[in-house]
Design a protein around this motif. Structure first.
Motif, PDB file in Angstrom:
ATOM      1  N   LEU A  17      47.123 -31.992  84.044  1.00  0.00           N
ATOM      2  CA  LEU A  17      46.132 -31.932  82.977  1.00  0.00           C
ATOM      3  C   LEU A  17      46.334 -30.627  82.204  1.00  0.00           C
ATOM      4  CD1 LEU A  17      43.131 -33.101  85.170  1.00  0.00           C
ATOM      5  CD2 LEU A  17      44.624 -34.509  83.726  1.00  0.00           C
ATOM      6  N   PRO A  18      46.894 -30.716  80.991  1.00  0.00           N
ATOM      7  CA  PRO A  18      47.332 -29.503  80.285  1.00  0.00           C
ATOM      8  C   PRO A  18      46.219 -28.594  79.789  1.00  0.00           C
ATOM      9  CG  PRO A  18      47.582 -31.439  78.884  1.00  0.00           C
ATOM     10  CD  PRO A  18      47.199 -31.948  80.237  1.00  0.00           C
ATOM     11  N   ILE A  19      45.039 -29.129  79.525  1.00  0.00           N
ATOM     12  CA  ILE A  19      43.977 -28.300  78.962  1.00  0.00           C
ATOM     13  C   ILE A  19      43.452 -27.312  80.002  1.00  0.00           C
ATOM     14  CG2 ILE A  19      41.678 -28.306  77.914  1.00  0.00           C
ATOM     15  CD1 ILE A  19      42.329 -31.012  76.707  1.00  0.00           C
ATOM     16  N   SER A  20      43.183 -27.816  81.222  1.00  0.00           N
ATOM     17  CA  SER A  20      42.661 -26.954  82.279  1.00  0.00           C
ATOM     18  C   SER A  20      43.753 -26.414  83.188  1.00  0.00           C
ATOM     19  CB  SER A  20      41.639 -27.725  83.124  1.00  0.00           C
ATOM     20  OG  SER A  20      42.255 -28.846  83.749  1.00  0.00           O
ATOM     21  N   GLY A  21      44.993 -26.933  83.040  1.00  0.00           N
ATOM     22  CA  GLY A  21      46.088 -26.487  83.888  1.00  0.00           C
ATOM     23  C   GLY A  21      45.955 -26.953  85.326  1.00  0.00           C
ATOM     24  N   THR A  22      45.347 -28.118  85.546  1.00  0.00           N
ATOM     25  CA  THR A  22      45.063 -28.633  86.883  1.00  0.00           C
ATOM     26  C   THR A  22      45.950 -29.825  87.195  1.00  0.00           C
ATOM     27  OG1 THR A  22      42.756 -27.974  86.586  1.00  0.00           O
ATOM     28  CG2 THR A  22      43.217 -29.484  88.392  1.00  0.00           C
ATOM     29  N   GLU A 311      33.504 -21.564  98.593  1.00  0.00           N
ATOM     30  CA  GLU A 311      33.544 -20.485  97.607  1.00  0.00           C
ATOM     31  C   GLU A 311      33.232 -19.128  98.246  1.00  0.00           C
ATOM     32  OE1 GLU A 311      34.383 -20.477  94.264  1.00  0.00           O
ATOM     33  OE2 GLU A 311      35.160 -22.446  94.811  1.00  0.00           O
ATOM     34  N   GLY A 312      32.403 -19.134  99.293  1.00  0.00           N
ATOM     35  CA  GLY A 312      32.125 -17.894  99.997  1.00  0.00           C
ATOM     36  C   GLY A 312      33.372 -17.314 100.636  1.00  0.00           C
ATOM     37  N   HIS A 313      34.214 -18.172 101.213  1.00  0.00           N
ATOM     38  CA  HIS A 313      35.484 -17.716 101.788  1.00  0.00           C
ATOM     39  C   HIS A 313      36.465 -17.308 100.690  1.00  0.00           C
ATOM     40  CE1 HIS A 313      34.666 -18.639 106.002  1.00  0.00           C
ATOM     41  NE2 HIS A 313      34.106 -19.767 105.616  1.00  0.00           N
ATOM     42  N   LYS A 314      36.399 -17.984  99.554  1.00  0.00           N
ATOM     43  CA  LYS A 314      37.287 -17.638  98.455  1.00  0.00           C
ATOM     44  C   LYS A 314      36.978 -16.248  97.910  1.00  0.00           C
ATOM     45  CE  LYS A 314      39.122 -19.507  94.112  1.00  0.00           C
ATOM     46  NZ  LYS A 314      39.048 -20.646  93.152  1.00  0.00           N
ATOM     47  N   ASP A 315      35.717 -15.853  97.959  1.00  0.00           N
ATOM     48  CA  ASP A 315      35.331 -14.521  97.478  1.00  0.00           C
ATOM     49  C   ASP A 315      36.013 -13.404  98.259  1.00  0.00           C
ATOM     50  OD1 ASP A 315      33.705 -15.524  95.494  1.00  0.00           O
ATOM     51  OD2 ASP A 315      31.878 -15.459  96.719  1.00  0.00           O
ATOM     52  N   ILE A 316      36.439 -13.702  99.501  1.00  0.00           N
ATOM     53  CA  ILE A 316      37.076 -12.686 100.335  1.00  0.00           C
ATOM     54  C   ILE A 316      38.411 -12.233  99.750  1.00  0.00           C
ATOM     55  CG2 ILE A 316      38.063 -12.234 102.635  1.00  0.00           C
ATOM     56  CD1 ILE A 316      35.963 -14.145 103.775  1.00  0.00           C
ATOM     57  N   TYR A 317      39.150 -13.186  99.180  1.00  0.00           N
ATOM     58  CA  TYR A 317      40.468 -12.835  98.648  1.00  0.00           C
ATOM     59  C   TYR A 317      40.546 -12.885  97.126  1.00  0.00           C
ATOM     60  CZ  TYR A 317      41.278 -17.887  98.024  1.00  0.00           C
ATOM     61  OH  TYR A 317      41.197 -19.202  97.643  1.00  0.00           O
ATOM     62  N   ARG A 318      39.479 -13.303  96.460  1.00  0.00           N
ATOM     63  CA  ARG A 318      39.520 -13.519  95.012  1.00  0.00           C
ATOM     64  C   ARG A 318      39.921 -12.249  94.247  1.00  0.00           C
ATOM     65  NH1 ARG A 318      36.330 -17.419  92.314  1.00  0.00           N
ATOM     66  NH2 ARG A 318      34.922 -17.404  94.116  1.00  0.00           N
ATOM     67  N   SER A 319      39.311 -11.114  94.583  1.00  0.00           N
ATOM     68  CA  SER A 319      39.574  -9.874  93.838  1.00  0.00           C
ATOM     69  C   SER A 319      41.025  -9.435  93.973  1.00  0.00           C
ATOM     70  CB  SER A 319      38.646  -8.758  94.320  1.00  0.00           C
ATOM     71  OG  SER A 319      37.303  -9.084  94.060  1.00  0.00           O
ATOM     72  N   TRP A 324      46.475  -8.926  91.597  1.00  0.00           N
ATOM     73  CA  TRP A 324      47.924  -9.197  91.631  1.00  0.00           C
ATOM     74  C   TRP A 324      48.346 -10.051  90.439  1.00  0.00           C
ATOM     75  CZ3 TRP A 324      49.831 -14.247  92.215  1.00  0.00           C
ATOM     76  CH2 TRP A 324      51.227 -14.344  92.273  1.00  0.00           C
ATOM     77  N   ALA A 325      47.543 -11.071  90.115  1.00  0.00           N
ATOM     78  CA  ALA A 325      47.884 -11.968  89.006  1.00  0.00           C
ATOM     79  C   ALA A 325      47.894 -11.225  87.677  1.00  0.00           C
ATOM     80  CB  ALA A 325      46.898 -13.131  88.952  1.00  0.00           C
ATOM     81  N   ARG A 326      46.925 -10.330  87.466  1.00  0.00           N
ATOM     82  CA  ARG A 326      46.894  -9.558  86.220  1.00  0.00           C
ATOM     83  C   ARG A 326      48.117  -8.638  86.117  1.00  0.00           C
ATOM     84  NH1 ARG A 326      41.127  -9.562  86.972  1.00  0.00           N
ATOM     85  NH2 ARG A 326      41.288  -7.776  88.377  1.00  0.00           N
ATOM     86  N   ALA A 327      48.487  -8.025  87.246  1.00  0.00           N
ATOM     87  CA  ALA A 327      49.650  -7.134  87.227  1.00  0.00           C
ATOM     88  C   ALA A 327      50.949  -7.899  87.004  1.00  0.00           C
ATOM     89  CB  ALA A 327      49.722  -6.360  88.540  1.00  0.00           C
ATOM     90  N   THR A 328      51.018  -9.112  87.520  1.00  0.00           N
ATOM     91  CA  THR A 328      52.234  -9.913  87.410  1.00  0.00           C
ATOM     92  C   THR A 328      52.374 -10.571  86.051  1.00  0.00           C
ATOM     93  OG1 THR A 328      52.124 -10.370  89.795  1.00  0.00           O
ATOM     94  CG2 THR A 328      53.551 -11.802  88.466  1.00  0.00           C
ATOM     95  N   SER A 329      51.274 -11.108  85.531  1.00  0.00           N
ATOM     96  CA  SER A 329      51.328 -11.897  84.294  1.00  0.00           C
ATOM     97  C   SER A 329      51.033 -11.080  83.050  1.00  0.00           C
ATOM     98  CB  SER A 329      50.332 -13.049  84.372  1.00  0.00           C
ATOM     99  OG  SER A 329      48.999 -12.554  84.417  1.00  0.00           O
ATOM    100  N   GLY A 330      50.296  -9.987  83.200  1.00  0.00           N
ATOM    101  CA  GLY A 330      49.876  -9.214  82.039  1.00  0.00           C
ATOM    102  C   GLY A 330      48.678  -9.806  81.330  1.00  0.00           C
ATOM    103  N   LEU A 337      43.632 -16.332  82.958  1.00  0.00           N
ATOM    104  CA  LEU A 337      44.190 -15.955  84.254  1.00  0.00           C
ATOM    105  C   LEU A 337      44.067 -17.104  85.255  1.00  0.00           C
ATOM    106  CD1 LEU A 337      45.466 -13.389  85.520  1.00  0.00           C
ATOM    107  CD2 LEU A 337      43.209 -12.906  86.502  1.00  0.00           C
ATOM    108  N   GLY A 338      42.935 -17.827  85.214  1.00  0.00           N
ATOM    109  CA  GLY A 338      42.760 -18.982  86.095  1.00  0.00           C
ATOM    110  C   GLY A 338      43.789 -20.066  85.814  1.00  0.00           C
TER     111      GLY A 338
END
Length: 426
Positions: A17-22, A311-319, A324-330, A337-338
């Motif tokens: 799905l190209p709009i959401s990238g899913t 989502e609570g478990h995702k918050d553990i590694y989200r930051s 890393w994604a911001r540093a890699t992709s710019g 970014l999502g």
């Protein structure tokens, strides 16, 4: 679509799905559309209280899940509305008056969603609101059903085809004589126009905020606040869902939050399921519709709880992942970014492999709870749609058996039909 990899199973149809990238399984979308189409036609709801969380489980960002769900809601509700209109279950005067408040409410709700998206709080707030409404309404309707059954047993006056009576709140609302007051012929009572518009405003706001047609809120409101008979509430609500779904889809499309390909795939199944669900109401009494609806909302609420745990478990590694994604992709924009993370899953997998064990456990727990949520959501939708289809098949077979036996038993006199029963119940 992408070709299935060698050795994949027959139903491994992955759609990009190209709009959401899913990426999502196309057959899962069709199955979801069909089952929710059956449920929507039977209950008079769009089914978004099941579809929006399910799309979020499938990997849709919440704003895209909300916007995408609006389009098939409008499509399948058109089919169901025409069916219920044929059965005499649509109170057009009531529906048209509600639209006045509904349209304003949807725009207010959609505006709030976009603000929450900008500040990064959309997911938790929407999920908590879903849980509150699903458990609250589901529990209330189940409580009312059990009370009704106890009263029927106590007075030994239960009629298998009788609809539930009006609530005290509905009787009070109908007693308000704030002019103008209108007579609703199909529903069978007088009520103030301002009561109808006010209910439309509130349910419309929730529809725009949650990304739903508003049906799972409006249908109980029509029964317990307005006082409409169950099947009239179902048919009238579907007309409203058709309007709110179409307007909501248009509004979210202008904001770039509708994944059209996914919506069209779901609509393939939904159009077929909606006809079956609407026809099944001919063979089920109003109290049973209320009981099944309450169970559906409780199951949907439990599924959202599971997703909240994920989502609570995702918050553990989200930051750490976003840094890393911001540093890699710019990329600095949160939404962009999502999408980048969705498009670079192999790189994300490699990053996780080099992370501390605590982050890897958090990822595993997130996937586990998301899987539980998806299984419960799809499983309950499939099970409930199977029960509804059972009611339909049993009713049709019984009707044919009675029709075949009628000439010998009645000597050519007219016989009772499910439609006659339905009109008497309403």
């Amino acid at each position: 679509t992408r070709r299935a990899t060698e050795g994949a199973v027959m139903f491994d149809w992955v759609v990009y799905l190209p709009i959401s990238g899913t990426e999502v399984n196309g057959f899962a979308l069709i199955l979801l559309g069909f089952t929710v189409g059956v449920i929507g036609g039977f209950f008079g709801v769009g089914g978004a209280f099941m579809v929006t969380p399910a799309l979020n489980v499938f990997g849709f960002p919440m704003a895209y899940a909300i916007g995408t769900d609006m389009a098939p809601i409008a499509g399948k509700s058109i089919v169901s509305t025409f069916k219920h209109r044929k059965f005499g279950n649509v109170d057009m005067k009531l529906a048209l008056l509600m639209i006045i408040g509904t349209v304003v409410g949807i725009e207010l709700g959609a505006t709030l969603i976009l603000w929450l998206e900008r500040i990064g709080r959309i997911g938790p707030i929407v999920r908590v609101t879903y849980m509150f409404l699903l458990f609250g309404l589901g529990g209330f309707m189940l409580y009312e059903y059990m009370n009704g059954m106890r009263r029927a047993v106590k007075h030994a006056a239960a009629d298998a085809n009788q609809d539930a009576g009006k609530s005290k709140l509905a009787l009070w609302m109908q007693s308000i004589k704030l002019r103008p007051v209108v007579y609703l012929k199909v529903s069978g009572f007088h009520i103030s126009v301002w009561v109808i518009i006010g209910m439309g405003l509130v349910t419309g706001f929730l529809a725009g905020f949650l990304g739903v047609g508003g049906g799972f809120i409006r249908m109980p409101a029509l029964m317990y606040i307005i006082g409409a008979p169950t099947k009239v509430a179902v048919g009238t609500d579907l007309f409203e869902v058709m309007v709110t779904g179409a307007y909501g889809a248009f509004s979210y499309a202008l904001k770039g939050r509708v994944e059209l390909l996914a919506a069209m795939i779901m609509l393939l199944g939904a159009a077929m399921g909606a006809q079956l669900g609407a026809t099944a109401t001919l063979y089920a009494r109003g109290t049973i519709i209320r009981l099944y609806f309450s169970i559906t909302m409780l199951a949907g609420g439990t599924s959202v709880v599971f997703k909240h745990f994920a989502e609570g478990h995702k918050d553990i590694y989200r930051s750490a992942l976003n840094e890393w994604a911001r540093a890699t992709s710019g990329i600095t924009n949160r939404m962009d970014l999502g999408i980048w993370l969705q498009d670079n899953k192999p790189a994300v997998k490699s990053w996780f492999a080099g992370q501390p064990e605590a982050l890897q456990h958090a990822l595993a727990a997130e996937k586990m709870w998301s899987t539980y949520s998806g299984i419960l959501m799809l499983g309950s939708a499939c099970a409930l749609s199977a029960v509804i289809i059972f009611w339909l098949v049993r009713g049709v077979l019984r009707e044919r058996a009675e029709a075949a036996a009628a000439p010998a038993a009645t000597g050519g006199r007219s016989v009772h039909t499910p439609l006659q029963s339905d009109e008497a119940t309403a």
